[in-house]
Design a protein around this motif. Structure first.
Motif, PDB file in Angstrom:
ATOM      1  N   LYS A  30       0.854  -1.188   0.000  1.00 26.53           N
ATOM      2  CA  LYS A  30       0.000   0.000   0.000  1.00 26.53           C
ATOM      3  C   LYS A  30       0.886   1.232   0.000  1.00 26.53           C
ATOM      4  O   LYS A  30       2.095   1.146   0.217  1.00 26.53           O
ATOM      5  CB  LYS A  30      -0.926   0.008   1.213  1.00 26.53           C
ATOM      6  CG  LYS A  30      -0.175   0.093   2.545  1.00 26.53           C
ATOM      7  CD  LYS A  30      -1.128   0.051   3.717  1.00 26.53           C
ATOM      8  CE  LYS A  30      -0.341   0.094   5.017  1.00 26.53           C
ATOM      9  NZ  LYS A  30      -1.191   0.016   6.188  1.00 26.53           N
ATOM     10  N   TYR A  31       0.287   2.370  -0.261  1.00 27.84           N
ATOM     11  CA  TYR A  31       1.033   3.618  -0.159  1.00 27.84           C
ATOM     12  C   TYR A  31       1.216   3.963   1.312  1.00 27.84           C
ATOM     13  O   TYR A  31       0.435   3.534   2.167  1.00 27.84           O
ATOM     14  CB  TYR A  31       0.287   4.742  -0.892  1.00 27.84           C
ATOM     15  CG  TYR A  31       0.620   4.768  -2.368  1.00 27.84           C
ATOM     16  CD1 TYR A  31       1.473   5.731  -2.894  1.00 27.84           C
ATOM     17  CD2 TYR A  31       0.110   3.811  -3.234  1.00 27.84           C
ATOM     18  CE1 TYR A  31       1.794   5.741  -4.233  1.00 27.84           C
ATOM     19  CE2 TYR A  31       0.426   3.813  -4.573  1.00 27.84           C
ATOM     20  CZ  TYR A  31       1.268   4.785  -5.071  1.00 27.84           C
ATOM     21  OH  TYR A  31       1.602   4.794  -6.402  1.00 27.84           O
ATOM     22  N   VAL A  32       2.270   4.704   1.627  1.00 25.77           N
ATOM     23  CA  VAL A  32       2.566   5.077   3.014  1.00 25.77           C
ATOM     24  C   VAL A  32       2.806   6.584   3.103  1.00 25.77           C
ATOM     25  O   VAL A  32       3.250   7.208   2.144  1.00 25.77           O
ATOM     26  CB  VAL A  32       3.790   4.315   3.564  1.00 25.77           C
ATOM     27  CG1 VAL A  32       3.492   2.832   3.698  1.00 25.77           C
ATOM     28  CG2 VAL A  32       5.010   4.521   2.695  1.00 25.77           C
ATOM     29  N   ILE A  33       2.495   7.133   4.272  1.00 24.71           N
ATOM     30  CA  ILE A  33       2.675   8.564   4.524  1.00 24.71           C
ATOM     31  C   ILE A  33       3.815   8.752   5.508  1.00 24.71           C
ATOM     32  O   ILE A  33       3.841   8.133   6.575  1.00 24.71           O
ATOM     33  CB  ILE A  33       1.388   9.186   5.096  1.00 24.71           C
ATOM     34  CG1 ILE A  33       0.242   9.030   4.105  1.00 24.71           C
ATOM     35  CG2 ILE A  33       1.612  10.656   5.454  1.00 24.71           C
ATOM     36  CD1 ILE A  33      -1.109   9.490   4.617  1.00 24.71           C
ATOM     37  N   ASP A  34       4.760   9.615   5.166  1.00 27.37           N
ATOM     38  CA  ASP A  34       5.851   9.977   6.056  1.00 27.37           C
ATOM     39  C   ASP A  34       5.291  10.960   7.079  1.00 27.37           C
ATOM     40  O   ASP A  34       5.012  12.116   6.761  1.00 27.37           O
ATOM     41  CB  ASP A  34       6.986  10.619   5.253  1.00 27.37           C
ATOM     42  CG  ASP A  34       8.158  11.050   6.104  1.00 27.37           C
ATOM     43  OD1 ASP A  34       8.041  11.120   7.346  1.00 27.37           O
ATOM     44  OD2 ASP A  34       9.212  11.362   5.520  1.00 27.37           O
ATOM     45  N   ALA A  35       5.097  10.501   8.309  1.00 26.64           N
ATOM     46  CA  ALA A  35       4.475  11.317   9.353  1.00 26.64           C
ATOM     47  C   ALA A  35       5.272  12.589   9.650  1.00 26.64           C
ATOM     48  O   ALA A  35       4.691  13.608  10.014  1.00 26.64           O
ATOM     49  CB  ALA A  35       4.312  10.496  10.627  1.00 26.64           C
ATOM     50  N   ASP A  36       6.580  12.541   9.479  1.00 27.23           N
ATOM     51  CA  ASP A  36       7.409  13.719   9.741  1.00 27.23           C
ATOM     52  C   ASP A  36       7.235  14.782   8.661  1.00 27.23           C
ATOM     53  O   ASP A  36       7.392  15.971   8.927  1.00 27.23           O
ATOM     54  CB  ASP A  36       8.885  13.336   9.847  1.00 27.23           C
ATOM     55  CG  ASP A  36       9.165  12.492  11.078  1.00 27.23           C
ATOM     56  OD1 ASP A  36       8.449  12.655  12.089  1.00 27.23           O
ATOM     57  OD2 ASP A  36      10.089  11.665  11.026  1.00 27.23           O
ATOM     58  N   ALA A  37       6.902  14.370   7.455  1.00 29.82           N
ATOM     59  CA  ALA A  37       6.744  15.311   6.347  1.00 29.82           C
ATOM     60  C   ALA A  37       5.298  15.793   6.173  1.00 29.82           C
ATOM     61  O   ALA A  37       5.053  16.861   5.626  1.00 29.82           O
ATOM     62  CB  ALA A  37       7.232  14.679   5.051  1.00 29.82           C
ATOM     63  N   CYS A  38       4.338  15.004   6.661  1.00 30.42           N
ATOM     64  CA  CYS A  38       2.914  15.327   6.500  1.00 30.42           C
ATOM     65  C   CYS A  38       2.569  16.647   7.192  1.00 30.42           C
ATOM     66  O   CYS A  38       2.939  16.870   8.347  1.00 30.42           O
ATOM     67  CB  CYS A  38       2.074  14.193   7.087  1.00 30.42           C
ATOM     68  SG  CYS A  38       0.286  14.462   6.996  1.00 30.42           S
ATOM     69  N   ILE A  39       1.867  17.517   6.463  1.00 31.52           N
ATOM     70  CA  ILE A  39       1.455  18.812   7.032  1.00 31.52           C
ATOM     71  C   ILE A  39      -0.024  18.798   7.429  1.00 31.52           C
ATOM     72  O   ILE A  39      -0.584  19.840   7.764  1.00 31.52           O
ATOM     73  CB  ILE A  39       1.753  19.986   6.075  1.00 31.52           C
ATOM     74  CG1 ILE A  39       1.020  19.794   4.742  1.00 31.52           C
ATOM     75  CG2 ILE A  39       3.260  20.141   5.884  1.00 31.52           C
ATOM     76  CD1 ILE A  39       1.087  21.003   3.817  1.00 31.52           C
ATOM     77  N   ASP A  40      -0.667  17.641   7.387  1.00 29.27           N
ATOM     78  CA  ASP A  40      -2.039  17.456   7.825  1.00 29.27           C
ATOM     79  C   ASP A  40      -3.023  18.352   7.082  1.00 29.27           C
ATOM     80  O   ASP A  40      -3.929  18.925   7.671  1.00 29.27           O
ATOM     81  CB  ASP A  40      -2.133  17.688   9.342  1.00 29.27           C
ATOM     82  CG  ASP A  40      -3.424  17.170   9.938  1.00 29.27           C
ATOM     83  OD1 ASP A  40      -3.972  16.197   9.385  1.00 29.27           O
ATOM     84  OD2 ASP A  40      -3.893  17.748  10.933  1.00 29.27           O
ATOM     85  N   CYS A  41      -2.859  18.449   5.773  1.00 28.35           N
ATOM     86  CA  CYS A  41      -3.746  19.302   4.980  1.00 28.35           C
ATOM     87  C   CYS A  41      -5.035  18.584   4.587  1.00 28.35           C
ATOM     88  O   CYS A  41      -6.044  19.217   4.295  1.00 28.35           O
ATOM     89  CB  CYS A  41      -3.034  19.815   3.736  1.00 28.35           C
ATOM     90  SG  CYS A  41      -2.641  18.541   2.516  1.00 28.35           S
ATOM     91  N   GLY A  42      -5.010  17.237   4.555  1.00 25.08           N
ATOM     92  CA  GLY A  42      -6.195  16.463   4.227  1.00 25.08           C
ATOM     93  C   GLY A  42      -6.456  16.275   2.744  1.00 25.08           C
ATOM     94  O   GLY A  42      -7.435  15.628   2.369  1.00 25.08           O
ATOM     95  N   ALA A  43      -5.616  16.819   1.885  1.00 26.75           N
ATOM     96  CA  ALA A  43      -5.830  16.699   0.438  1.00 26.75           C
ATOM     97  C   ALA A  43      -5.840  15.246  -0.005  1.00 26.75           C
ATOM     98  O   ALA A  43      -6.646  14.851  -0.854  1.00 26.75           O
ATOM     99  CB  ALA A  43      -4.766  17.473  -0.328  1.00 26.75           C
ATOM    100  N   CYS A  44      -4.994  14.426   0.568  1.00 28.38           N
ATOM    101  CA  CYS A  44      -4.932  13.013   0.199  1.00 28.38           C
ATOM    102  C   CYS A  44      -6.202  12.282   0.602  1.00 28.38           C
ATOM    103  O   CYS A  44      -6.717  11.455  -0.144  1.00 28.38           O
ATOM    104  CB  CYS A  44      -3.714  12.352   0.822  1.00 28.38           C
ATOM    105  SG  CYS A  44      -3.674  12.410   2.641  1.00 28.38           S
ATOM    106  N   GLU A  45      -6.703  12.582   1.769  1.00 29.04           N
ATOM    107  CA  GLU A  45      -7.909  11.920   2.268  1.00 29.04           C
ATOM    108  C   GLU A  45      -9.103  12.202   1.357  1.00 29.04           C
ATOM    109  O   GLU A  45      -9.891  11.311   1.057  1.00 29.04           O
ATOM    110  CB  GLU A  45      -8.210  12.376   3.690  1.00 29.04           C
ATOM    111  CG  GLU A  45      -9.312  11.615   4.356  1.00 29.04           C
ATOM    112  CD  GLU A  45      -9.484  11.969   5.821  1.00 29.04           C
ATOM    113  OE1 GLU A  45     -10.386  11.381   6.433  1.00 29.04           O
ATOM    114  OE2 GLU A  45      -8.748  12.815   6.349  1.00 29.04           O
ATOM    115  N   ASP A  46      -9.227  13.436   0.916  1.00 30.89           N
ATOM    116  CA  ASP A  46     -10.319  13.809   0.012  1.00 30.89           C
ATOM    117  C   ASP A  46     -10.204  13.120  -1.334  1.00 30.89           C
ATOM    118  O   ASP A  46     -11.197  12.865  -1.997  1.00 30.89           O
ATOM    119  CB  ASP A  46     -10.338  15.326  -0.193  1.00 30.89           C
ATOM    120  CG  ASP A  46     -10.694  16.075   1.088  1.00 30.89           C
ATOM    121  OD1 ASP A  46     -11.313  15.478   1.995  1.00 30.89           O
ATOM    122  OD2 ASP A  46     -10.349  17.261   1.172  1.00 30.89           O
TER     123      ASP A  46
END
Length: 56
Positions: A30-46
């Motif tokens: 699966k794809y993975v998110i780098d928690a240190d780089a994530c800015i919590d914008c939510g664009a991916c979730e949408d």
């Protein structure tokens, strides 16, 4: 709070294309998110057609 990608991920890559800081990469199953780089914008979730991206 950074997002996580669950096992429902279809590996379509639409989330990675949407991430403004390139915090999402392709993993083995699966794809993975780098928690240190994530800015919590939510664009991916949408963008996720499977609803596989959730708040951690």
């Amino acid at each position: 709070m950074p997002r996580i990608i669950t096992d429902e991920c279809l590996q379509c890559g639409s989330c990675a294309d949407q991430c403004p800081v390139s915090a999402i990469s392709e993993g083995d199953t699966k794809y993975v998110i780098d928690a240190d780089a994530c800015i919590d914008c939510g664009a991916c979730e949408d963008q996720c057609p499977a609803g596989a991206i959730k708040e951690a």
